[in-house]
Enzyme design. Sequence first.
Site, mmCIF file in Angstrom:
data_model
loop_
_atom_site.group_PDB
_atom_site.id
_atom_site.type_symbol
_atom_site.label_atom_id
_atom_site.label_comp_id
_atom_site.label_asym_id
_atom_site.label_seq_id
_atom_site.Cartn_x
_atom_site.Cartn_y
_atom_site.Cartn_z
ATOM 1 N N ASP A 1 66.651 73.588 38.937
ATOM 2 C CA ASP A 1 67.654 73.730 40.008
ATOM 3 C C ASP A 1 68.690 72.611 39.946
ATOM 4 O O ASP A 1 69.887 72.827 40.180
ATOM 5 C CB ASP A 1 66.983 73.703 41.387
ATOM 6 C CG ASP A 1 66.338 75.037 41.723
ATOM 7 O OD1 ASP A 1 66.445 75.968 40.901
ATOM 8 O OD2 ASP A 1 65.723 75.155 42.799
ATOM 9 N N ASP B 1 76.738 81.376 30.715
ATOM 10 C CA ASP B 1 75.299 81.484 30.943
ATOM 11 C C ASP B 1 74.586 80.294 30.284
ATOM 12 O O ASP B 1 74.870 79.943 29.128
ATOM 13 C CB ASP B 1 74.817 82.807 30.333
ATOM 14 C CG ASP B 1 73.348 83.086 30.605
ATOM 15 O OD1 ASP B 1 73.059 83.931 31.465
ATOM 16 O OD2 ASP B 1 72.504 82.436 29.950
ATOM 17 N N HIS C 1 60.802 74.191 37.872
ATOM 18 C CA HIS C 1 61.957 74.841 38.507
ATOM 19 C C HIS C 1 62.823 73.882 39.314
ATOM 20 O O HIS C 1 64.032 74.073 39.417
ATOM 21 C CB HIS C 1 61.486 75.992 39.385
ATOM 22 C CG HIS C 1 61.457 77.283 38.648
ATOM 23 N ND1 HIS C 1 60.497 77.573 37.701
ATOM 24 C CD2 HIS C 1 62.288 78.354 38.675
ATOM 25 C CE1 HIS C 1 60.739 78.764 37.193
ATOM 26 N NE2 HIS C 1 61.813 79.259 37.761
ATOM 27 N N GLU D 1 71.169 82.122 36.335
ATOM 28 C CA GLU D 1 71.730 80.966 35.633
ATOM 29 C C GLU D 1 73.031 81.395 34.943
ATOM 30 O O GLU D 1 73.360 80.945 33.867
ATOM 31 C CB GLU D 1 70.734 80.372 34.621
ATOM 32 C CG GLU D 1 69.688 81.338 34.101
ATOM 33 C CD GLU D 1 70.216 82.306 33.050
ATOM 34 O OE1 GLU D 1 70.510 83.451 33.445
ATOM 35 O OE2 GLU D 1 70.320 81.938 31.868
ATOM 36 N N ASN E 1 63.016 75.498 32.150
ATOM 37 C CA ASN E 1 62.194 75.576 33.372
ATOM 38 C C ASN E 1 60.721 75.425 33.035
ATOM 39 O O ASN E 1 59.977 74.746 33.743
ATOM 40 C CB ASN E 1 62.383 76.940 34.032
ATOM 41 C CG ASN E 1 63.554 76.937 34.985
ATOM 42 O OD1 ASN E 1 63.753 75.999 35.727
ATOM 43 N ND2 ASN E 1 64.328 78.004 34.952
HETATM 44 P P1 GH3 Z 1 69.470 82.824 27.003
HETATM 45 O O1 GH3 Z 1 69.927 81.647 26.217
HETATM 46 O O2 GH3 Z 1 69.357 84.043 26.197
HETATM 47 O O3 GH3 Z 1 70.325 83.032 28.216
HETATM 48 O O4 GH3 Z 1 67.991 82.477 27.487
HETATM 49 P P2 GH3 Z 1 67.507 82.154 28.939
HETATM 50 O O5 GH3 Z 1 66.128 81.640 28.858
HETATM 51 O O6 GH3 Z 1 68.506 81.268 29.614
HETATM 52 O O7 GH3 Z 1 67.616 83.556 29.639
HETATM 53 P P3 GH3 Z 1 66.537 84.449 30.364
HETATM 54 O O8 GH3 Z 1 67.339 85.563 30.985
HETATM 55 O O9 GH3 Z 1 65.415 84.812 29.456
HETATM 56 O O10 GH3 Z 1 65.951 83.535 31.495
HETATM 57 C C1 GH3 Z 1 66.734 83.054 32.521
HETATM 58 C C2 GH3 Z 1 65.934 82.020 33.243
HETATM 59 O O11 GH3 Z 1 66.699 81.407 34.275
HETATM 60 C C3 GH3 Z 1 64.702 82.578 33.916
HETATM 61 C C4 GH3 Z 1 64.614 81.886 35.244
HETATM 62 O O12 GH3 Z 1 63.445 81.135 35.313
HETATM 63 C C5 GH3 Z 1 65.802 80.939 35.250
HETATM 64 N N1 GH3 Z 1 66.436 80.930 36.550
HETATM 65 C C6 GH3 Z 1 67.163 81.908 37.139
HETATM 66 N N2 GH3 Z 1 67.540 81.513 38.366
HETATM 67 C C7 GH3 Z 1 67.045 80.271 38.566
HETATM 68 C C8 GH3 Z 1 67.087 79.357 39.640
HETATM 69 O O13 GH3 Z 1 67.685 79.588 40.683
HETATM 70 N N3 GH3 Z 1 66.453 78.161 39.484
HETATM 71 C C9 GH3 Z 1 65.797 77.853 38.336
HETATM 72 N N4 GH3 Z 1 65.230 76.684 38.226
HETATM 73 N N5 GH3 Z 1 65.718 78.721 37.303
HETATM 74 C C10 GH3 Z 1 66.329 79.893 37.414
HETATM 75 MG MG MG Z 2 70.484 82.008 29.972
HETATM 76 MG MG MG Z 3 71.225 84.982 32.014
#
Ligand code: GH3
Ligand code: MG
Ligand code: MG
Length: 347
Positions: free
Chosen positions: A232, A215, A228, A258, A223
Amino acid sequence: MSADVETKLRGPDAYSLAKRALAEMERLRIWPTPLNFELWTHVVAAPESDLAREIARLLDEGATFTDTVSDELAAAFLPRARLNEQIRDAGDALSKELTEVSQAIQTARKSSEVYGEALADASKSLADEQDPATLKSTIVSLTEATRHVSRENRILETRLAASTNEVNRLREHLEQVRRDATTDGLTNLANRKAFDDELERICEEADELCLAVLDIDNFKNFNDTWGHQTGDQVLRFVASVIGRHGSPPRLVARYGGEEFALLFPQESADAAFQVLEEIRNEVCSRALKRRSTNEDLGAVSISCGLAQRRAHERPHELMERADAALYRSKRCGRNRTTNAEDVATAA
Ligand code: GH3
Ligand code: MG
Ligand code: MG
């Protein structure tokens, strides 16, 4: 998507639904991509649907509707009908093709039967007949019958060649549909459904198996800082590193936003751990640059959790243990790999 929604979107209210969908998108500042438009027409046509509820939940959370988010929504709520339609159309085309080939074969069989009879008649008259005029007429009709049957054969050959092409085209199309249904659009890795199916299958075949979840760390911050689109780009970069280490028989998938999953069939936990560390080091040692402006983005890191399958352990239990190991990596400061056995020992 219910048949109800389909009917509405093709009925007399279609224009007013489309206008309302656009107005809603503009109000919510949702970018008017074709896919978003499709999602929102469904939302206004069926405000009580699972899709509408999920979109409302995401809006409440303040989520940004990136292409990935929309793709995931479409994958979860829209595509089955589309996929089924494509499979049904290909099936219909295949069955039409087979019917036509079978008719062509019937016609060819009949004409070769007729030809056989003509040959039998001719051979009888050639044996009995002495009159040159009758002999000549027998030969003429034999020649005509031969021409006819060879014409029929040529038609059959052409028909079979066309059918072979059409069947090959349909096979490729079905293969593409199958690939689309099992692939994540952003990273080109397997999607969660494909991964879950494979995990289930492998668990039935062999006990020797390691599973890792990976992860991206603090990706939300990333982001928020860079947007975003750049996010990506980073997702694709991380996916490409994991993908390079995940050639078959390993299997890599984008498991969620992610988050990635990596299967190691017939490999020890030590070997899998080494691979995860290589991936993690490769990711965090790369200085990233924003493609559009060449700005330095710094580096991103990933956290990993690894679990080795216990005898007869069910797939979801194995996944839960890998997840718990990932959680431990996050709690201990991120940018690290944890083996589920160590979580169990520490607990
Ligand atoms: P942690 O280290 O605990 O994993 O923190 P984190 O911020 O990575 O985890 P959290 O679950 O709080 O947030 C995940 C983020 O991933 C939120 C979302 O904006 C981003 N994300 C998820 N899918 C995509 C995507 O397809 N594209 C982009 N750009 N961002 C994404
Ligand atoms: Mg994460
Ligand atoms: Mg995650």
